[in-house]
Design an enzyme around this catalytic site. Sequence first.
Site, mmCIF file in Angstrom:
data_model
loop_
_atom_site.group_PDB
_atom_site.id
_atom_site.type_symbol
_atom_site.label_atom_id
_atom_site.label_comp_id
_atom_site.label_asym_id
_atom_site.label_seq_id
_atom_site.Cartn_x
_atom_site.Cartn_y
_atom_site.Cartn_z
ATOM 1 N N SER A 63 1.018 -1.388 -0.228
ATOM 2 C CA SER A 63 -0.040 0.042 -0.068
ATOM 3 C C SER A 63 1.215 1.533 0.518
ATOM 4 O O SER A 63 2.198 0.657 -0.028
ATOM 5 C CB SER A 63 -0.773 -0.006 1.699
ATOM 6 N N ASP A 111 -0.879 -0.935 -3.841
ATOM 7 C CA ASP A 111 -2.316 -1.646 -3.303
ATOM 8 C C ASP A 111 -3.032 0.124 -3.610
ATOM 9 O O ASP A 111 -2.775 0.840 -3.687
ATOM 10 C CB ASP A 111 -2.795 -1.621 -2.468
ATOM 11 N N HIS A 112 -4.393 0.508 -3.221
ATOM 12 C CA HIS A 112 -4.902 1.579 -3.015
ATOM 13 C C HIS A 112 -4.381 2.986 -3.739
ATOM 14 O O HIS A 112 -3.338 3.059 -3.006
ATOM 15 C CB HIS A 112 -5.631 2.191 -2.377
ATOM 16 N N ASP A 146 -8.000 4.053 -7.069
ATOM 17 C CA ASP A 146 -9.115 3.579 -6.222
ATOM 18 C C ASP A 146 -9.606 5.289 -6.546
ATOM 19 O O ASP A 146 -9.368 6.121 -5.719
ATOM 20 C CB ASP A 146 -8.637 3.362 -4.912
ATOM 21 N N GLU A 184 -9.369 2.657 5.479
ATOM 22 C CA GLU A 184 -8.433 2.575 5.685
ATOM 23 C C GLU A 184 -7.090 3.372 4.925
ATOM 24 O O GLU A 184 -8.285 4.178 4.023
ATOM 25 C CB GLU A 184 -8.318 1.265 4.042
ATOM 26 N N HIS A 228 -13.448 -1.720 4.479
ATOM 27 C CA HIS A 228 -12.019 -2.828 4.627
ATOM 28 C C HIS A 228 -11.809 -2.771 6.222
ATOM 29 O O HIS A 228 -13.259 -1.695 7.205
ATOM 30 C CB HIS A 228 -11.546 -1.409 4.363
ATOM 31 N N HIS A 267 -12.525 -6.221 -2.178
ATOM 32 C CA HIS A 267 -11.466 -5.598 -1.248
ATOM 33 C C HIS A 267 -12.386 -5.543 0.070
ATOM 34 O O HIS A 267 -13.393 -6.045 0.077
ATOM 35 C CB HIS A 267 -11.817 -4.323 -1.456
ATOM 36 N N GLY A 268 -11.925 -5.405 1.363
ATOM 37 C CA GLY A 268 -12.427 -5.786 2.312
ATOM 38 C C GLY A 268 -12.428 -7.066 2.345
ATOM 39 O O GLY A 268 -13.858 -7.059 3.254
ATOM 40 N N ASN A 289 -8.664 -9.158 -0.709
ATOM 41 C CA ASN A 289 -7.553 -8.463 -0.253
ATOM 42 C C ASN A 289 -7.696 -8.752 1.550
ATOM 43 O O ASN A 289 -9.033 -8.850 1.935
ATOM 44 C CB ASN A 289 -8.115 -6.587 -0.247
HETATM 45 ZN ZN LIG Z 1 -10.842 -1.263 -1.705
#
Ligand SMILES: [Zn+2]
Length: 361
Positions: A63, A111-112, A146, A184, A228, A267-268, A289
């Site tokens: 991330s 990631d994001h 994202d 997150e 998340h 996600h989450g 994830n």
């Molecule tokens: Zn996400």
Amino acid sequence: MGLLDELNIPVGVIYGDDVLKLFEHARKNGYALPACNVTSSSTVIAALEAARDAKSAIILQTSQGGAAYFAGKGIKNTEKQEASIAGSIAAAHYIRAIAPSYGIPVVLHTDHCAKKLLPWLDGMLDADEAFFKANGVPLFSSHMIDLSEEPVEENIETCVKYLKRAAPMKQWLEMEIGITGGEEDGVDNSGVDNSALYTQPEDIYAIQQAFSPISKYFSIAAGFGNVHGVYSPGNVKLHPELLGKHQAYVHEKIGGEEKKPVFFVFHGGSGSSLEEYQEAISHGVVKVNVDTDLQFAYLAGIRDYITNNIEYLKTQVGNPEGANKPNKKKYDPRVWVREGEKTMASRITQSLKDFNAAGTL
Ligand SMILES: [Zn+2]
């Protein structure tokens, strides 16, 4: 016959058509790979070891915050994202170097990346292009954008711009649409309206239409009530069956052999039930994830070790066995950090089984 023989996918970090073949194999055979957030060499090897022992490929991702941590908290991260860029590149080189020793294919992902973090992505893409020029592959297998907080048009438009940059390198792009609840990396969506948490099929089709002419290397993290982090059960309910409706909608529009034309990302995923995972995977989820669960698992081994050995960890010499007994073997980081690696690895093993990925190599 598994992935390695059947599809001739190499071990180590994989790119382009090998990533596509891996995700097609997953979608066809009804499994998904856990995406493990890594923040250090220790968490990288915990994930690689778990996947090797379970005979599965794995996705490792940094991330923006995790990348900065990889670089070291002593390096300043301004809006230019210097520490996150340096840390993700360092992590990528480390993972590329060590992954072949584990004998499994590895998808190297980030990631994001929200709108304000795009300078991070720009920095990584500069490194990708330089690496591509020298080696014929980008540095990272894939990146994630994202912009789910922005208007849908802006989200798609920006992703298209980046997909055009990634496409010549056959680099994968994951995008998010529909808000994932919870909090997150400093983005707090815990107060949003429920209806915004569920992506509409028209949006999925619009993405498919906008992206397909540019590249086939992309996946969509669609909101189906995901949150998340791990929270006690609340108002938001997961509806993985929506992903099945999206697939049917897109298939009806574009036709073709593939009944599930979209690659979905969950996600989450942390804290979800086995039934929820299985249903989502049956509708074309190929990546889940699981960061939050892994963080807690990594702590568990270290926490228990410290708690159980506390009388051996207060001084360098002297413990319940005698005032002159040395404690070096107890406080060596290779002993107690290793305990965190073991519990993180066993949590990943659980995910590999839950997502039907174990034994797929
Ligand atoms: Zn996400």
